[in-house]
Design an enzyme around this catalytic site. Sequence first.
Site, mmCIF file in Angstrom:
data_model
loop_
_atom_site.group_PDB
_atom_site.id
_atom_site.type_symbol
_atom_site.label_atom_id
_atom_site.label_comp_id
_atom_site.label_asym_id
_atom_site.label_seq_id
_atom_site.Cartn_x
_atom_site.Cartn_y
_atom_site.Cartn_z
ATOM 1 N N TYR A 24 11.913 10.841 -1.405
ATOM 2 C CA TYR A 24 13.076 10.306 -0.695
ATOM 3 C C TYR A 24 14.148 9.841 -1.677
ATOM 4 O O TYR A 24 15.333 10.087 -1.466
ATOM 5 C CB TYR A 24 12.661 9.180 0.251
ATOM 6 C CG TYR A 24 11.614 9.608 1.261
ATOM 7 C CD1 TYR A 24 11.564 10.914 1.754
ATOM 8 C CD2 TYR A 24 10.652 8.723 1.717
ATOM 9 C CE1 TYR A 24 10.608 11.311 2.667
ATOM 10 C CE2 TYR A 24 9.694 9.111 2.633
ATOM 11 C CZ TYR A 24 9.674 10.402 3.105
ATOM 12 O OH TYR A 24 8.724 10.792 4.013
ATOM 13 N N GLU A 53 11.302 4.800 7.390
ATOM 14 C CA GLU A 53 10.334 3.858 6.836
ATOM 15 C C GLU A 53 9.260 4.681 6.157
ATOM 16 O O GLU A 53 8.873 5.735 6.653
ATOM 17 C CB GLU A 53 9.676 2.992 7.920
ATOM 18 C CG GLU A 53 10.588 2.010 8.598
ATOM 19 C CD GLU A 53 11.271 2.577 9.828
ATOM 20 O OE1 GLU A 53 12.290 1.998 10.243
ATOM 21 O OE2 GLU A 53 10.823 3.604 10.351
#
Length: 178
Positions: A124, A112
Site C-alpha cells: 500500500y 484498513e
Amino acid sequence: MSWSLRRAGVADLDAIMELEHTVFVNDAWSADMMRAELSSPHGYYLVATEVDADDATLAGYGGLFAPSRSDDADIQTIAVAGHARGRGLGRLLMQALIEQARQQDVTQVFLEVRADNPVAIALYRSLGFEELGVRPGYYQPDDVDAIVMRLTVQPRPPMPAHGQSPLDQTDQHPGSIA
C-alpha cells in the site's frame, strides 16, 4: 505470470467465500455480508484467475466501495491465494481498484490493514497510501490493530478538444500569446 481480471458477481460468491475463509481464518466475512457487497450498486469487485491455467481456480479478489457522487471510496477487502502470492497479483488488483475509483472521480481511497501484515503495508505504501492512524483491536477475535491508510487519487487527464490529438495540444498559460 499473467492474470485475468473480471468483474465479480453473486455467481462468484462460493469461490470468493472459499478463498475468504482460507485467507482470513479468524475474521472472515460472512456469506451474507459478501453477497450484499457483490450486489451493492456502490460496490465494484474483481476476481482474478491465472491465464492459461488448467483450471479456473480463483487466485484472488478485491472490492471497492464507491458511492456515486462521492469524493471518497474504500478498499473493502483484498485477498490473494497462497499459491499466487509474491507474483504481482495483489498489486494488479489494487491498481485496477484505484483506476476504477479514478474513473468515478473519487479523490481519496481509504483502507484498513492489519498491523501485523508488513507485506500488505509495504504494498500500500508503494502505491502511494499514507498512514493516518490506528484503530486499536479492530480485527477480532485476534485483537490486532488496524492501520488506517489513505491514497489521494490523481484526477483523470482532461480529454482533448474534439478532433484534436493529445499530442497536438500546446501548453498555454494565462497571459501567454497564442
